[in-house]
Design a protein around this motif. Sequence first.
Motif, mmCIF file in Angstrom:
data_model
loop_
_atom_site.group_PDB
_atom_site.id
_atom_site.type_symbol
_atom_site.label_atom_id
_atom_site.label_comp_id
_atom_site.label_asym_id
_atom_site.label_seq_id
_atom_site.Cartn_x
_atom_site.Cartn_y
_atom_site.Cartn_z
ATOM 1 N N GLU A 81 0.833 -0.554 -0.253
ATOM 2 C CA GLU A 81 0.084 -0.043 0.107
ATOM 3 C C GLU A 81 1.221 1.228 -0.009
ATOM 4 O OE1 GLU A 81 -2.938 2.383 3.274
ATOM 5 O OE2 GLU A 81 -3.488 0.205 2.970
ATOM 6 N N VAL A 82 1.966 1.458 0.605
ATOM 7 C CA VAL A 82 2.325 2.569 1.164
ATOM 8 C C VAL A 82 3.587 2.226 0.335
ATOM 9 C CG1 VAL A 82 4.345 3.163 2.447
ATOM 10 C CG2 VAL A 82 2.839 2.464 3.268
ATOM 11 N N PHE A 83 4.487 1.507 -0.315
ATOM 12 C CA PHE A 83 5.701 1.766 -0.984
ATOM 13 C C PHE A 83 5.210 1.614 -2.856
ATOM 14 C CE2 PHE A 83 7.740 0.315 2.806
ATOM 15 C CZ PHE A 83 8.035 1.595 2.700
ATOM 16 N N VAL A 84 4.023 0.754 -2.821
ATOM 17 C CA VAL A 84 3.674 0.231 -4.511
ATOM 18 C C VAL A 84 2.413 0.921 -4.516
ATOM 19 C CG1 VAL A 84 3.641 -1.434 -6.314
ATOM 20 C CG2 VAL A 84 5.079 -2.243 -4.398
ATOM 21 N N ALA A 85 1.745 0.947 -3.926
ATOM 22 C CA ALA A 85 0.512 2.004 -4.512
ATOM 23 C C ALA A 85 0.845 3.227 -4.416
ATOM 24 C CB ALA A 85 -0.812 1.813 -3.393
ATOM 25 N N GLU A 86 1.354 3.675 -3.187
ATOM 26 C CA GLU A 86 1.775 5.261 -3.490
ATOM 27 C C GLU A 86 2.773 5.733 -3.975
ATOM 28 O OE1 GLU A 86 1.412 6.547 0.921
ATOM 29 O OE2 GLU A 86 -0.203 5.944 1.129
ATOM 30 N N GLN A 87 4.134 5.061 -3.722
ATOM 31 C CA GLN A 87 4.780 5.990 -3.970
ATOM 32 C C GLN A 87 6.050 5.360 -5.020
ATOM 33 O OE1 GLN A 87 8.227 5.243 -0.425
ATOM 34 N NE2 GLN A 87 7.163 6.473 0.302
ATOM 35 N N VAL A 99 7.069 2.185 -6.215
ATOM 36 C CA VAL A 99 8.009 0.635 -6.074
ATOM 37 C C VAL A 99 7.778 -0.047 -7.246
ATOM 38 C CG1 VAL A 99 9.638 0.103 -4.663
ATOM 39 C CG2 VAL A 99 9.132 2.322 -3.965
ATOM 40 N N PRO A 100 8.846 -0.640 -7.724
ATOM 41 C CA PRO A 100 8.174 -2.065 -8.485
ATOM 42 C C PRO A 100 7.830 -2.648 -7.615
ATOM 43 C CG PRO A 100 10.005 -1.038 -9.424
ATOM 44 C CD PRO A 100 10.097 -0.340 -8.026
ATOM 45 N N GLU A 101 6.837 -3.738 -7.524
ATOM 46 C CA GLU A 101 6.151 -4.759 -6.625
ATOM 47 C C GLU A 101 7.747 -5.583 -6.578
ATOM 48 O OE1 GLU A 101 2.375 -7.893 -6.205
ATOM 49 O OE2 GLU A 101 2.623 -5.887 -7.583
ATOM 50 N N ALA A 102 8.309 -5.995 -7.484
ATOM 51 C CA ALA A 102 9.463 -6.658 -7.597
ATOM 52 C C ALA A 102 10.142 -6.641 -6.443
ATOM 53 C CB ALA A 102 9.906 -8.154 -8.488
ATOM 54 N N LEU A 103 10.218 -5.507 -6.296
ATOM 55 C CA LEU A 103 11.367 -4.994 -4.685
ATOM 56 C C LEU A 103 11.042 -4.799 -3.940
ATOM 57 C CD1 LEU A 103 13.346 -1.649 -7.518
ATOM 58 C CD2 LEU A 103 13.863 -4.553 -7.398
ATOM 59 N N GLU A 104 9.643 -4.035 -3.927
ATOM 60 C CA GLU A 104 9.154 -4.487 -2.426
ATOM 61 C C GLU A 104 9.369 -5.611 -1.155
ATOM 62 O OE1 GLU A 104 8.787 -3.382 0.972
ATOM 63 O OE2 GLU A 104 9.198 -1.988 -0.138
ATOM 64 N N MET A 105 9.535 -6.880 -1.968
ATOM 65 C CA MET A 105 9.606 -7.914 -1.221
ATOM 66 C C MET A 105 10.644 -8.519 -1.629
ATOM 67 S SD MET A 105 6.392 -7.069 1.010
ATOM 68 C CE MET A 105 6.928 -8.647 2.068
ATOM 69 N N ASP A 106 11.371 -9.127 -0.616
ATOM 70 C CA ASP A 106 12.433 -9.720 -0.857
ATOM 71 C C ASP A 106 12.935 -10.810 -0.066
ATOM 72 O OD1 ASP A 106 13.613 -8.666 1.891
ATOM 73 O OD2 ASP A 106 15.069 -6.313 0.509
ATOM 74 N N ASP A 107 14.265 -11.695 -0.276
ATOM 75 C CA ASP A 107 14.873 -12.426 0.511
ATOM 76 C C ASP A 107 14.758 -12.525 1.694
ATOM 77 O OD1 ASP A 107 16.973 -11.207 -0.416
ATOM 78 O OD2 ASP A 107 17.973 -13.417 -1.034
ATOM 79 N N ARG A 108 15.326 -11.155 1.786
ATOM 80 C CA ARG A 108 15.939 -10.515 3.386
ATOM 81 C C ARG A 108 14.745 -11.014 5.153
ATOM 82 N NH1 ARG A 108 19.334 -12.215 4.452
ATOM 83 N NH2 ARG A 108 19.741 -10.849 6.610
ATOM 84 N N ASP A 109 13.575 -11.318 3.967
ATOM 85 C CA ASP A 109 12.216 -10.605 5.312
ATOM 86 C C ASP A 109 12.366 -12.362 5.863
ATOM 87 O OD1 ASP A 109 10.749 -8.538 4.525
ATOM 88 O OD2 ASP A 109 10.291 -9.298 2.582
ATOM 89 N N GLY A 110 12.750 -13.107 5.564
ATOM 90 C CA GLY A 110 12.208 -14.243 6.401
ATOM 91 C C GLY A 110 13.398 -14.274 7.266
ATOM 92 N N ALA A 111 14.787 -13.506 7.427
ATOM 93 C CA ALA A 111 15.779 -13.225 7.822
ATOM 94 C C ALA A 111 15.799 -11.814 9.093
ATOM 95 C CB ALA A 111 17.541 -13.429 7.682
ATOM 96 N N CYS A 112 14.570 -11.209 8.895
ATOM 97 C CA CYS A 112 14.971 -10.253 9.959
ATOM 98 C C CYS A 112 14.167 -10.361 11.009
ATOM 99 C CB CYS A 112 14.539 -9.065 8.631
ATOM 100 S SG CYS A 112 15.869 -8.462 7.724
#
Length: 146
Positions: free
Chosen positions: A27-33, A35-48
């Motif tokens: 909602e914030v990064f992709v829809a408002e700003q 940011v390409p959807e493919a860049l928003e969720m990344d492989d670091r999420d599981g480690a954070c």
Amino acid sequence: MIYSPDVRILAVDFQPWAKILADIRMEVFVAEQGVPEALEMDDRDGACRHFLATVGEAFVGTVRLDVAQEGKIGRLAVRREWRQQGIGSQLMMAAQETAKGLGLSRVWCHAQTQALPFYWRLGYQAEGEEFVEAGISHYHLSLQLS
């Protein structure tokens, strides 16, 4: 800045909360700003380590702390209707306190240029020159934890 006593900051594991965290960030990064959807969720999420702000039953914001990347704080997102109420600051404080509790002496982030006053109020200092990430101007910022 207004702090609502109804705000709760929860430390959450990514997997069971992935949809809610992604919904806020999309909602914030992709829809408002834009940011390409493919860049928003990344492989670091599981480690954070993730933090989720709630007000009553509403999920209103999120941030993540990447300990393996030497205390990188990122993906701070607060839904538009909940901004300017101290929620972003509370999310940042939760990430900073967690980092401190884990023995880190410093945290850092890539902050959007338009958000610099927010980070300066929290004590962050700019390092280096402005750069573009995901099509948005940013600065590398850091904060020494006392």
